[in-house]
Design a protein around this motif. Structure first.
Motif, PDB file in Angstrom:
ATOM      1  N   ASN A   1     -45.966  17.618  -8.484  1.00  0.00           N
ATOM      2  CA  ASN A   1     -46.487  16.496  -9.287  1.00  0.00           C
ATOM      3  C   ASN A   1     -46.308  15.151  -8.591  1.00  0.00           C
ATOM      4  OD1 ASN A   1     -43.697  17.275  -9.974  1.00  0.00           O
ATOM      5  ND2 ASN A   1     -43.737  15.413 -11.224  1.00  0.00           N
ATOM      6  N   HIS A   2     -45.381  15.068  -7.637  1.00  0.00           N
ATOM      7  CA  HIS A   2     -45.214  13.808  -6.908  1.00  0.00           C
ATOM      8  C   HIS A   2     -46.275  13.644  -5.819  1.00  0.00           C
ATOM      9  CE1 HIS A   2     -41.294  11.887  -8.097  1.00  0.00           C
ATOM     10  NE2 HIS A   2     -41.274  13.000  -8.806  1.00  0.00           N
ATOM     11  N   ASP A   3     -46.899  14.738  -5.423  1.00  0.00           N
ATOM     12  CA  ASP A   3     -47.882  14.678  -4.345  1.00  0.00           C
ATOM     13  C   ASP A   3     -49.273  14.436  -4.909  1.00  0.00           C
ATOM     14  OD1 ASP A   3     -45.975  15.524  -2.269  1.00  0.00           O
ATOM     15  OD2 ASP A   3     -46.012  17.454  -3.326  1.00  0.00           O
TER      16      ASP A   3
ATOM     17  N   SER B   1     -37.932  23.651  -1.905  1.00  0.00           N
ATOM     18  CA  SER B   1     -38.874  22.826  -2.663  1.00  0.00           C
ATOM     19  C   SER B   1     -38.316  21.413  -2.799  1.00  0.00           C
ATOM     20  CB  SER B   1     -39.096  23.412  -4.072  1.00  0.00           C
ATOM     21  OG  SER B   1     -37.962  23.143  -4.902  1.00  0.00           O
ATOM     22  N   ASP B   2     -39.100  20.552  -3.389  1.00  0.00           N
ATOM     23  CA  ASP B   2     -38.650  19.211  -3.791  1.00  0.00           C
ATOM     24  C   ASP B   2     -37.955  18.433  -2.667  1.00  0.00           C
ATOM     25  OD1 ASP B   2     -39.040  19.047  -7.008  1.00  0.00           O
ATOM     26  OD2 ASP B   2     -38.582  21.097  -6.380  1.00  0.00           O
ATOM     27  N   TRP B   3     -38.667  18.335  -1.543  1.00  0.00           N
ATOM     28  CA  TRP B   3     -38.115  17.582  -0.409  1.00  0.00           C
ATOM     29  C   TRP B   3     -38.117  16.082  -0.710  1.00  0.00           C
ATOM     30  CZ3 TRP B   3     -40.928  20.210   4.371  1.00  0.00           C
ATOM     31  CH2 TRP B   3     -40.436  21.507   4.509  1.00  0.00           C
ATOM     32  N   HIS B   4     -39.134  15.639  -1.425  1.00  0.00           N
ATOM     33  CA  HIS B   4     -39.263  14.201  -1.745  1.00  0.00           C
ATOM     34  C   HIS B   4     -39.172  13.332  -0.490  1.00  0.00           C
ATOM     35  CE1 HIS B   4     -39.396  14.365  -6.202  1.00  0.00           C
ATOM     36  NE2 HIS B   4     -38.803  15.532  -5.993  1.00  0.00           N
ATOM     37  N   LEU B   5     -39.849  13.763   0.570  1.00  0.00           N
ATOM     38  CA  LEU B   5     -39.829  13.011   1.830  1.00  0.00           C
ATOM     39  C   LEU B   5     -40.329  11.591   1.601  1.00  0.00           C
ATOM     40  CD1 LEU B   5     -41.374  15.663   4.273  1.00  0.00           C
ATOM     41  CD2 LEU B   5     -38.943  15.165   3.878  1.00  0.00           C
TER      42      LEU B   5
ATOM     43  N   GLY C   1     -40.481  25.369  -7.927  1.00  0.00           N
ATOM     44  CA  GLY C   1     -40.068  24.015  -7.607  1.00  0.00           C
ATOM     45  C   GLY C   1     -40.212  23.194  -8.868  1.00  0.00           C
ATOM     46  N   HIS C   2     -39.743  21.958  -8.873  1.00  0.00           N
ATOM     47  CA  HIS C   2     -39.874  20.993  -9.962  1.00  0.00           C
ATOM     48  C   HIS C   2     -38.515  20.622 -10.543  1.00  0.00           C
ATOM     49  CE1 HIS C   2     -41.994  18.355 -12.521  1.00  0.00           C
ATOM     50  NE2 HIS C   2     -42.011  19.077 -13.612  1.00  0.00           N
ATOM     51  N   ILE C   3     -37.705  21.633 -10.920  1.00  0.00           N
ATOM     52  CA  ILE C   3     -36.371  21.352 -11.436  1.00  0.00           C
ATOM     53  C   ILE C   3     -35.429  21.304 -10.235  1.00  0.00           C
ATOM     54  CG2 ILE C   3     -34.519  22.215 -12.939  1.00  0.00           C
ATOM     55  CD1 ILE C   3     -37.046  21.115 -14.397  1.00  0.00           C
ATOM     56  N   HIS C   4     -34.585  20.272 -10.211  1.00  0.00           N
ATOM     57  CA  HIS C   4     -33.819  20.009  -8.993  1.00  0.00           C
ATOM     58  C   HIS C   4     -32.494  20.753  -8.881  1.00  0.00           C
ATOM     59  CE1 HIS C   4     -36.149  16.043  -8.034  1.00  0.00           C
ATOM     60  NE2 HIS C   4     -36.905  17.121  -8.044  1.00  0.00           N
ATOM     61  N   LYS C   5     -32.021  21.340  -9.982  1.00  0.00           N
ATOM     62  CA  LYS C   5     -30.772  22.098  -9.891  1.00  0.00           C
ATOM     63  C   LYS C   5     -31.080  23.561  -9.584  1.00  0.00           C
ATOM     64  CE  LYS C   5     -26.487  23.213 -12.172  1.00  0.00           C
ATOM     65  NZ  LYS C   5     -25.626  23.108 -13.346  1.00  0.00           N
TER      66      LYS C   5
ATOM     67  N   GLY D   1     -43.703  22.678  -3.671  1.00  0.00           N
ATOM     68  CA  GLY D   1     -44.072  21.399  -4.277  1.00  0.00           C
ATOM     69  C   GLY D   1     -43.101  20.247  -4.112  1.00  0.00           C
ATOM     70  N   ASP D   2     -43.637  19.040  -4.376  1.00  0.00           N
ATOM     71  CA  ASP D   2     -42.942  17.769  -4.138  1.00  0.00           C
ATOM     72  C   ASP D   2     -42.498  17.658  -2.683  1.00  0.00           C
ATOM     73  OD1 ASP D   2     -43.437  16.971  -6.702  1.00  0.00           O
ATOM     74  OD2 ASP D   2     -41.350  16.940  -7.371  1.00  0.00           O
ATOM     75  N   ILE D   3     -43.508  17.715  -1.828  1.00  0.00           N
ATOM     76  CA  ILE D   3     -43.279  17.534  -0.391  1.00  0.00           C
ATOM     77  C   ILE D   3     -42.841  16.087  -0.177  1.00  0.00           C
ATOM     78  CG2 ILE D   3     -44.336  17.670   1.897  1.00  0.00           C
ATOM     79  CD1 ILE D   3     -46.713  19.194   0.415  1.00  0.00           C
TER      80      ILE D   3
HETATM   81 MN   LIG Z   1     -39.229  17.142  -7.669  1.00  0.00          MN
END
Ligand SMILES: [Mn+2]
Length: 397
Positions: free
Chosen positions: A85-87, A7-11, A216-220, A47-49
């Protein structure tokens, strides 16, 4: 059912003005190697592609090309991707039917029929293996409230569970994907809470019907409820404060059993380094920075803790040193030594002391530790005292 959970690739993230395309390329090549080696039944991206709602054409294309490569290399692996939520849910859904035509599931938002959510659209069946319920990020504001005492998320997941129970999946496991904050999780690396506008939900809201909740969502990366509820974390650090291992999860899910989870690390192309990690004077930080290997491609944040402010030319000094090197200088983190001492005093408070401390004392300590002037601190403290007395008056009524 064996799944590859990420999750959370933040491309497309731009870190202090530097684009990270070579790093994403490094990530995708490792992801493909892992997928080829493990041959999972499904790849789930919770999430957060993308880092921003409208990624550039280059970034959007990189995503498509890499997903299509994965699909071509492993045609039997089901790919399920949800928006975070970033997408932008609606932008992600532009290609939903196109992806589906190619046998890939990319889900932006939840379809509504006459105002009611159509959950059936989120269920992806993997014949003979199990099913995946792909819930994208949902803003709590859009969730209908059933009753005052019930959290909206509660009825939401409850209704999904009820729908699934009707179509029992004989002996096969069910995986839920979601993008949200679970109460009590470790938010290291995140600045604000709750993030993304959704309140933290109790892990109990995920019904028994789900054998693995791929969050997904929390990065740790972290596991709750014996691993049944799990964040796989970011595969690449997206901030200097994400000082933990990054990777993806390989998960074996069986009906009614605790999942078996293996965390597979992703090697970063560039690291995010804080120098020195625990902070030092400006002179010490600069000295260490000069010593950094010229070939080291890392991102650099200089961490200064001292009483006197940073010199006015601190940026020029760092930029000049970086010229000789392959690193990417980003920023300074500056803390006044006295603030730190105050913060340590705050942390060092014992339960006994705490009992004798009024909310106003705590507020005063907090504002002082944040460097507010005495005048401002007094103003805030008197406001808090006012609130306190109003609450007391209310309770006595
Ligand atoms: Mn994220």
């Amino acid at each position: 059912m064996k799944i590859l959970h990420t999750s959370d690739w933040h491309l497309g993230q731009v870190l202090y003005g530097y684009d990270r395309l070579d790093e994403y390329a490094g990530f995708f090549s490792q992801l493909k190697d892992i997928a080829r080696k493990e041959c999972p039944d499904a790849l789930v991206v919770s999430g957060d592609i993308f880092d921003v709602s409208a990624p550039s054409a280059t970034v959007a294309r990189m995503f498509k090309d890499n997903i299509l490569d994965l699909h071509e290399a492993l045609p039997d692996m089901t790919i399920v991707i949800t928006a975070g939520n970033h997408d932008s849910a609606s932008r992600i859904d532009v290609d939903r039917n196109l992806w589906r035509a190619g046998g890939i599931h990319v889900i932006g938002g939840i379809r509504r029929v006459e105002g009611e959510f159509d959950f059936s659209d989120l269920v992806v069946e993997i014949p003979g293996k199990g099913r995946i319920v792909a819930v994208p990020y949902i803003n709590a504001a859009f969730l209908p409230k059933k009753s005052e005492r019930e959290l909206p998320e509660m009825s939401f997941f409850g209704r999904i569970g009820a729908m699934l129970a009707e179509s029992a999946c004989d002996g096969l496991p069910t995986v839920l994907m979601a993008h949200l904050t679970v109460a009590g999780c470790d938010m290291t690396g995140h600045r604000i809470s709750p993030i993304g506008g959704m309140q933290a939900v109790d892990p109990g809201i995920f019904g028994e019907i789900f054998d693995y909740v791929a969050l997904g969502h929390i990065h740790k990366p972290q596991q709750m409820d014996g691993g049944r509820v799990t964040y796989c974390g970011t595969p690449m650090a997206v901030s200097f404060d994400e000082v933990f291992e990054h990777g993806v999860n390989i998960v074996n899910v069986e009906k009614g059993k605790a999942p078996e989870i293996e965390q597979i690390p992703i090697m970063p192309v560039r690291e995010l380094l804080t120098i020195p990690a625990d902070g030092g004077t400006f002179k010490e930080a600069i000295k260490l920075f000069r010593k950094l290997d010229n070939a080291d491609p890392s991102y650099i944040r200089l961490n200064v803790v001292q009483e006197e402010p940073l010199p006015v030319d601190c940026l020029e000094v760092a930029t000049e040193i970086a010229k000789e090197k392959s690193c990417r200088f980003c920023t300074y983190k500056y803390t006044r030594r006295s603030e730190l001492a105050e913060e340590e005093r705050m942390q060092g408070i014992t339960a006994f002391e705490f009992r004798d401390t009024t909310p106003c004392d705590i507020a005063a300590r907090f504002f002082r530790s944040r460097g507010f002037s005495q005048e401002v601190t007094d103003d805030y403290v008197s406001l808090i005292a006012e609130i306190e007395s109003e609450i007391a008056a209310e309770q006595n009524r």
